[in-house]
Design an enzyme around this catalytic site. Structure first.
Site, PDB file in Angstrom:
ATOM      1  N   THR A 309       0.870  -1.237  -0.115  1.00  0.00           N
ATOM      2  CA  THR A 309       0.060   0.128   0.048  1.00  0.00           C
ATOM      3  C   THR A 309       0.928   1.228  -0.028  1.00  0.00           C
ATOM      4  O   THR A 309       1.879   1.242   0.491  1.00  0.00           O
ATOM      5  CB  THR A 309      -0.760  -0.071   1.227  1.00  0.00           C
ATOM      6  OG1 THR A 309      -0.126  -0.054   2.306  1.00  0.00           O
ATOM      7  CG2 THR A 309      -1.982  -0.931   1.090  1.00  0.00           C
ATOM      8  N   ARG A 310       0.334   2.408  -0.475  1.00  0.00           N
ATOM      9  CA  ARG A 310       0.919   3.728  -0.497  1.00  0.00           C
ATOM     10  C   ARG A 310       1.748   4.016   0.580  1.00  0.00           C
ATOM     11  O   ARG A 310       2.848   4.763   0.516  1.00  0.00           O
ATOM     12  CB  ARG A 310       0.072   4.701  -1.340  1.00  0.00           C
ATOM     13  CG  ARG A 310      -0.153   4.163  -2.888  1.00  0.00           C
ATOM     14  CD  ARG A 310      -1.340   5.149  -3.425  1.00  0.00           C
ATOM     15  NE  ARG A 310      -1.280   4.859  -4.792  1.00  0.00           N
ATOM     16  CZ  ARG A 310      -2.503   5.522  -5.469  1.00  0.00           C
ATOM     17  NH1 ARG A 310      -2.959   6.423  -4.994  1.00  0.00           N
ATOM     18  NH2 ARG A 310      -2.335   5.108  -6.965  1.00  0.00           N
ATOM     19  N   ASP A 311       0.793   3.928   1.856  1.00  0.00           N
ATOM     20  CA  ASP A 311       1.284   4.603   2.886  1.00  0.00           C
ATOM     21  C   ASP A 311       2.690   4.123   3.106  1.00  0.00           C
ATOM     22  O   ASP A 311       3.679   4.633   3.763  1.00  0.00           O
ATOM     23  CB  ASP A 311       0.483   4.645   4.040  1.00  0.00           C
ATOM     24  CG  ASP A 311      -0.070   2.975   4.478  1.00  0.00           C
ATOM     25  OD1 ASP A 311      -0.514   2.529   3.208  1.00  0.00           O
ATOM     26  OD2 ASP A 311      -0.228   2.630   5.428  1.00  0.00           O
TER      27      ASP A 311
END
Ligand code: FAD
Length: 604
Positions: A309-311
């Site tokens: 995921t991006r985070d």
């Protein structure tokens, strides 16, 4: 009494990105007269910039996909603070919305047997993004716009900025704004209003967002008495351009990693293999070889860690930079050129799959991505938080005021998966249009409050009447710099408290800015008017981020680096108090239905 034009309609849609266009189409199809207002030219919205694709579990590339897996992926990506009803509706309805677009003329990339092709993206278990090269948003906007401009029941007001929502008692009654070209005031009276104004990226210094994303819809709704939710969750996309300085923040699509691009540090190490979160380990490749096979469609292989995921990816990049293993200009390397080791026609393949990225780097940085790694770093990209709405109808807590797309909260929880925004716009834009039309049919034409219109007009021209104040740009830059430094990717209580003090001081400066010239296309004036919105959303982000004392999704606290199980039980809701101060509340998340719980237990 200020001069203004008045326009009447059944449904007023504010914003003409994907959510606004889709809402307008639906409301008109239900028999309403619709007015569509947008701050820039029709077609110039964030939606048009979207590159990678729209997520929908059509199972065209991998038959194991289904709405249930999409639902589970969205909830896991959002770390379980999502509005689960919205996540359910989104996963169920997205495939129909994509097929509908195709029926309306959108030309998606194709599989060999002629179905809509789907690509890999971070956090999605199977290839799920319907796409058109890396120009998906352009095709979506073109298709929706074609439909809008041919409908007699939709009137478009371009280059008009809405400054205030108008109410009749408790209910929404329309809006007040001005046309940017001549600076003349307009009032739109409507039985129902749909906000579709997009994001807040311009509250930060480094962002993939363009000039108009000043959180207008968030602030308009808040000032009108609606609730905001999840404002602490801002998404910092891991890969923005970082060099040269003039292009810093411009997005480098996740599609590059979906096509096999890898992240390396100064020493050439694929650092993403060093830090795979426990809840993703079972689905993440153990070796680069397995990761490559996944990107090439091998169903027995697992995702490379670059597609986490991006985070998480953004924080891993920050760590490499902070620990001295970054690239020369303070980022890391994103390398798609390496695939020439694997594919004989790699250069042509890259240009075909990622044409915009090829041109973007060639023109803006003089880099040929088919031969040279890109330098990338995190950029403020998306806000998960927004107007709190009912999951089915998209109506806010103000009767007759609806919100859809990026301005609405709920679907994405603590972190949005790539591709879930374009499908969000289609699913919930349509729902907002349908329910706004229903509300308009069931409610009489509202009365306009002349006093409120007068006050809005007076406030709008006030910057011309103050001589000798500073320019609005100086205040805007100071705010962006402060939000980036003190409420950015890594947050600490003491810094955010300082940011709140800073916002109070900047609000005072904003009250005193002055503008020279006249009202005809005056960007200094436009910036002065945007400031109030930027300050509202900045305060909302900072307050909610202080209140959430844990790290979850897009919200990372250096002083509370762990996830608190209690954190999954509430959303943070903000509203304007009677005294004008921002009030905040932890609102319990309603218990999930058992059938959905079973899906999470099986697939989450
Ligand atoms: P927008 O498309 O942002 O439109 C907002 C509209 O509101 C505009 O018409 C604007 O002029 C208008 N407006 C704003 N304020 C006012 C006002 N005060 N008065 C009147 N009008 C106003 N998502 C994906 O799912 N897949 C992707 O591949 C993807 N790629 C992206 C690439 C980039 C570079 C960016 C920036 C975003 C990307 N996203 C992607 C995110 C996605 O594009 C946006 O979240 C989405 O397009 C937002 O759509 P929207 O309809 O809510 O708002």
């Amino acid at each position: 009494m200020p001069e203004f034009e008045t326009h009447d309609c059944d449904v007023l849609v504010i914003g003409a990105g994907g959510a606004g266009l889709r809402a307008a189409i639906e409301a008109e199809a239900a028999g309403c007269r619709v007015t569509l207002v947008c701050k820039s030219l029709l077609g110039k919205a964030h939606t048009v910039m979207a590159e990678g694709g729209a997520a929908a579990a059509m199972a065209n590339v991998d038959e194991r996909d289904s709405w249930r897996v999409h639902f589970a992926d969205t909830m896991r990506g959002g770390q379980y603070v999502n509005n689960w009803r919205m996540a359910e509706l989104h996963a169920q309805e997205a495939p129909a919305r994509i097929r509908e677009l195709e029926a309306w003329g959108a030309v998606f990339d194709r599989t060999d047997d002629g179905r809509i092709l789907q690509r890999n993206f971070g956090g999605h278990r199977y290839p799920r993004l319907a796409h058109v090269g890396d120009r998906t948003g352009l095709e979506i906007i073109r298709t929706l716009q074609d439909r809008v401009v041919h409908r007699k029941g939709i009137e478009v007001h371009m280059e008009c900025t809405v400054l205030r929502l108008l109410k009749d008692g408790d209910r929404a009654a329309g809006a007040f704004g001005y046309d940017r070209e001549r600076g003349r005031f307009r009032v739109w009276r409507a039985r129902a209003v749909v906000l579709a104004t997009g994001g807040i990226g311009k509250a930060f210094k480094i962002t993939s967002n363009s000039w108009e994303y000043t959180g207008d819809g968030h602030a308009l709704a808040y000032e009108a008495g609606a609730e905001l939710m999840d404002m602490e969750f801002v998404q910092f996309h891991p890969t923005g351009m970082i060099w040269p300085p003039s292009v810093r923040g411009i997005l480098v699509t996740e599609g590059v990693r979906g096509e096999g691009g890898v992240l390396t540090n100064r020493d050439g190490r694929r650092f993403m293999f060093d830090d795979v979160p426990e809840n993703y380990r079972a689905q993440t490749a153990d070796t680069p070889e397995e990761g490559w096979r996944y990107t090439q469609g091998d169903k027995s292989a697992r995702r490379p860690p670059e597609l986490l995921t991006r985070d998480h990816v953004a924080r891993c990049i920050m760590r490499e930079v902070k620990e001295g293993r970054g690239s020369p200009h303070g980022g890391v390397f994103l390398d798609i050129a390496w695939i020439k080791e694997k594919l004989p026609n790699a250069s042509e393949h890259i240009k075909k799959k990622l044409p915009s990225m090829y041109h973007q780097f060639k023109q803006l940085a003089d880099i040929d991505i088919t031969t040279t790694p890109m330098e990338v770093g995190p950029t403020t990209h998306y806000v998960m938080g927004g107007v709190r709405v009912d999951g089915d109808s998209q109506m806010s807590t103000v009767p007759g005021l609806f919100a859809a797309g990026e301005v609405a909260a709920g679907l994405h929880g603590a972190n949005r998966l790539g591709g879930n925004s374009l499908s969000d716009l289609l699913v919930f834009g349509r729902r907002a249009g349908e329910h706004a039309a229903c509300f308009a049919r069931e409610n009489a034409v509202p009365s306009l409050d002349a006093g409120a219109v007068d006050a809005a007009a007076r406030d709008a021209v006030a910057p011309f009447e103050r001589a000798g104040g500073e320019a609005a740009y100086a205040v805007q830059h100071a705010l962006q710099e402060m939000m980036q430094d003190l409420v950015g990717i890594v947050r600490r209580e003491e810094e955010m408290t300082r940011a709140l003090d800073g916002i109070t001081a900047l609000r005072e400066r904003a009250r005193l800015v002055s503008v020279v010239g006249n009202r005809e296309y005056n960007p200094g004036w436009h910036t002065a008017l945007d400031l109030a919105n930027l300050l509202v959303v900045s305060e909302a982000v900072a307050r909610a981020a202080i209140e959430r004392k844990e790290s979850r999704g897009g919200h990372f606290r250096d002083d509370y680096p762990a996830k608190d199980p209690q954190g999954a039980t509430f959303n943070i809701v903000l509203r304007r108090g009677g005294d004008g101060a921002m009030q905040l509340e932890r609102r319990p998340i309603p218990p999930m239905r058992d059938d959905l719980k079973a899906i999470i237990q099986e697939l989450g």
